[in-house]
Design a protein around this motif. Structure first.
Motif, mmCIF file in Angstrom:
data_model
loop_
_atom_site.group_PDB
_atom_site.id
_atom_site.type_symbol
_atom_site.label_atom_id
_atom_site.label_comp_id
_atom_site.label_asym_id
_atom_site.label_seq_id
_atom_site.Cartn_x
_atom_site.Cartn_y
_atom_site.Cartn_z
ATOM 1 N N SER A 34 -7.107 -4.660 1.794
ATOM 2 C CA SER A 34 -6.803 -5.975 1.227
ATOM 3 C C SER A 34 -5.316 -6.285 1.292
ATOM 4 C CB SER A 34 -7.241 -6.020 -0.243
ATOM 5 O OG SER A 34 -8.613 -5.766 -0.347
ATOM 6 N N TRP A 35 -4.996 -7.568 1.249
ATOM 7 C CA TRP A 35 -3.617 -8.032 1.176
ATOM 8 C C TRP A 35 -3.599 -9.301 0.328
ATOM 9 C CZ3 TRP A 35 -2.207 -12.906 2.782
ATOM 10 C CH2 TRP A 35 -3.127 -13.591 3.567
ATOM 11 N N ASP A 36 -2.447 -9.617 -0.248
ATOM 12 C CA ASP A 36 -2.302 -10.891 -0.967
ATOM 13 C C ASP A 36 -0.848 -11.303 -1.010
ATOM 14 O OD1 ASP A 36 -1.376 -9.017 -2.786
ATOM 15 O OD2 ASP A 36 -2.110 -10.110 -4.517
ATOM 16 N N ASN A 37 -0.639 -12.587 -1.226
ATOM 17 C CA ASN A 37 0.698 -13.147 -1.378
ATOM 18 C C ASN A 37 0.658 -14.015 -2.638
ATOM 19 O OD1 ASN A 37 3.196 -14.263 -1.259
ATOM 20 N ND2 ASN A 37 2.990 -15.116 0.796
ATOM 21 N N PRO A 38 1.188 -13.514 -3.760
ATOM 22 C CA PRO A 38 1.127 -14.265 -5.015
ATOM 23 C C PRO A 38 1.860 -15.606 -4.951
ATOM 24 C CG PRO A 38 1.965 -12.028 -5.370
ATOM 25 C CD PRO A 38 1.814 -12.216 -3.915
ATOM 26 N N GLU A 39 2.844 -15.732 -4.089
ATOM 27 C CA GLU A 39 3.609 -16.986 -4.002
ATOM 28 C C GLU A 39 2.761 -18.132 -3.450
ATOM 29 O OE1 GLU A 39 7.093 -16.168 -1.714
ATOM 30 O OE2 GLU A 39 7.845 -14.694 -3.147
ATOM 31 N N THR A 40 1.856 -17.839 -2.521
ATOM 32 C CA THR A 40 1.034 -18.894 -1.920
ATOM 33 C C THR A 40 -0.422 -18.816 -2.357
ATOM 34 O OG1 THR A 40 0.528 -17.545 0.026
ATOM 35 C CG2 THR A 40 2.479 -18.964 0.141
ATOM 36 N N SER A 41 -0.777 -17.837 -3.136
ATOM 37 C CA SER A 41 -2.141 -17.557 -3.597
ATOM 38 C C SER A 41 -3.106 -17.263 -2.450
ATOM 39 C CB SER A 41 -2.682 -18.692 -4.486
ATOM 40 O OG SER A 41 -2.984 -19.835 -3.702
ATOM 41 N N MET A 42 -2.580 -16.973 -1.256
ATOM 42 C CA MET A 42 -3.426 -16.565 -0.133
ATOM 43 C C MET A 42 -3.680 -15.067 -0.249
ATOM 44 S SD MET A 42 -4.316 -19.096 1.797
ATOM 45 C CE MET A 42 -4.898 -18.292 3.268
ATOM 46 N N LYS A 43 -4.901 -14.668 0.094
ATOM 47 C CA LYS A 43 -5.249 -13.255 0.103
ATOM 48 C C LYS A 43 -6.394 -13.065 1.073
ATOM 49 C CE LYS A 43 -8.001 -13.816 -4.064
ATOM 50 N NZ LYS A 43 -8.219 -13.344 -5.423
ATOM 51 N N GLY A 44 -6.648 -11.798 1.390
ATOM 52 C CA GLY A 44 -7.724 -11.539 2.326
ATOM 53 C C GLY A 44 -7.989 -10.057 2.483
ATOM 54 N N THR A 45 -8.991 -9.769 3.309
ATOM 55 C CA THR A 45 -9.362 -8.390 3.607
ATOM 56 C C THR A 45 -9.642 -8.263 5.097
ATOM 57 O OG1 THR A 45 -11.700 -8.786 3.196
ATOM 58 C CG2 THR A 45 -10.396 -7.985 1.344
ATOM 59 N N PHE A 46 -9.438 -7.067 5.596
ATOM 60 C CA PHE A 46 -9.789 -6.716 6.970
ATOM 61 C C PHE A 46 -10.721 -5.515 6.917
ATOM 62 C CE2 PHE A 46 -5.618 -8.701 7.618
ATOM 63 C CZ PHE A 46 -5.953 -9.630 8.580
ATOM 64 N N THR A 47 -11.824 -5.605 7.659
ATOM 65 C CA THR A 47 -12.780 -4.509 7.736
ATOM 66 C C THR A 47 -13.093 -4.229 9.200
ATOM 67 O OG1 THR A 47 -13.770 -5.286 5.682
ATOM 68 C CG2 THR A 47 -15.018 -3.671 6.958
ATOM 69 N N PRO A 48 -12.781 -3.044 9.702
ATOM 70 C CA PRO A 48 -13.134 -2.726 11.090
ATOM 71 C C PRO A 48 -14.654 -2.676 11.241
ATOM 72 C CG PRO A 48 -11.858 -0.944 10.087
ATOM 73 C CD PRO A 48 -12.081 -1.966 9.042
ATOM 74 N N THR A 49 -15.152 -3.155 12.393
ATOM 75 C CA THR A 49 -16.605 -3.191 12.583
ATOM 76 C C THR A 49 -17.088 -2.225 13.649
ATOM 77 O OG1 THR A 49 -16.393 -5.025 14.122
ATOM 78 C CG2 THR A 49 -16.822 -5.566 11.814
#
Length: 177
Positions: free
Chosen positions: A97-112
Motif C-alpha cells: 500500500s501507499w498513500d499521500n495525506p496531502e492529496t488524500s490519494m492512496k492505493g495498493t499494488f498486487t502482483p498477479t
C-alpha cells in the motif's frame, strides 16, 4: 684489399634498415589519409535521415505510460516506491500500500503472476487499486532492465482485461426418466 671500417659497415646496414622502415611508414601514412573524412561543406543534415529499413516510430522514444492522470508528482513518487516493493522478484510478491495525506490519494499494488523476461527486461503483471478524488481498478505490466527502476509498459482498467478461464469441469445434467 682495401681497408673497410667495420663500424661504418654496420652503421650503413642500420641506415638502410631505418630507411626501409621510414619508407614503409610514409607509405602507410599517405595511404591512410585516403580514409580520412573531413565532412562536406554546406551540408545541412542536422539529424540523421531514416531509410526504408528503419521505421520512424523506432527512432522516436515512446511516450511514458501513466498509472493515472489523477496522480500528481508526489503521488506518483510514493506509488512508484510501493510498485517497486510489490514487483520485486526477490520479495514475497504480496500487496503493498501507499498513500499521500496531502492529496488524500492512496492505493495498493498486487502482483498477479511470476516475473517473466520480455525484450531483455524483467517484467511482471499487477493489479492496482487507486482511491481518493477518483477511484480506479487497474491491470498493468511493468518491466525493468536488470538493476534499473521499474517502468510501466501497459496500464488499462481492470474491466478491459480478459477474464480468467476456469478449469472446473462443467456439471453434467442428469436427465430425469
Amino acid at each position: 684489399m682495401p681497408w673497410t671500417n667495420p663500424r661504418r659497415y654496420r652503421s650503413d646496414a642500420f641506415l638502410r634498415e631505418a630507411g626501409k622502415i621510414l619508407a614503409a611508414g610514409l607509405i602507410a601514412l599517405s595511404t591512410s589519409a585516403c580514409a580520412l573524412s573531413l565532412g562536406t561543406a554546406g551540408s545541412d543534415d542536422e539529424e540523421p535521415k531514416t531509410t526504408g529499413a528503419i521505421a520512424q516510430a523506432a527512432l522516436t522514444p515512446a511516450e511514458p505510460v501513466l498509472l493515472s492522470p489523477d496522480l500528481n508528482e508526489e503521488d506518483w513518487r510514493r506509488a512508484k516506491a510501493a510498485l517497486a516493493v510489490a514487483l520485486d522478484p526477490q520479495g514475497a510478491g504480496t500487496q503493498v500500500s501507499w498513500d499521500n495525506p496531502e492529496t488524500s490519494m492512496k492505493g495498493t499494488f498486487t502482483p498477479t503472476g511470476v516475473p517473466f523476461v520480455k525484450n531483455d527486461e524483467i517484467c511482471r503483471t499487477f493489479i492496482a487499486q487507486l482511491s481518493g478524488s477518483k477511484s480506479a481498478n487497474l491491470h498493468g505490466t511493468a518491466c525493468r532492465p536488470s538493476g534499473d527502476e521499474w517502468a510501466l509498459k501497459e496500464v488499462k482498467p481492470a474491466s478491459e482485461t480478459k477474464p480468467e478461464k476456469t478449469l472446473a469441469k462443467p456439471m453434467k445434467k442428469i436427465a430425469k426418466a
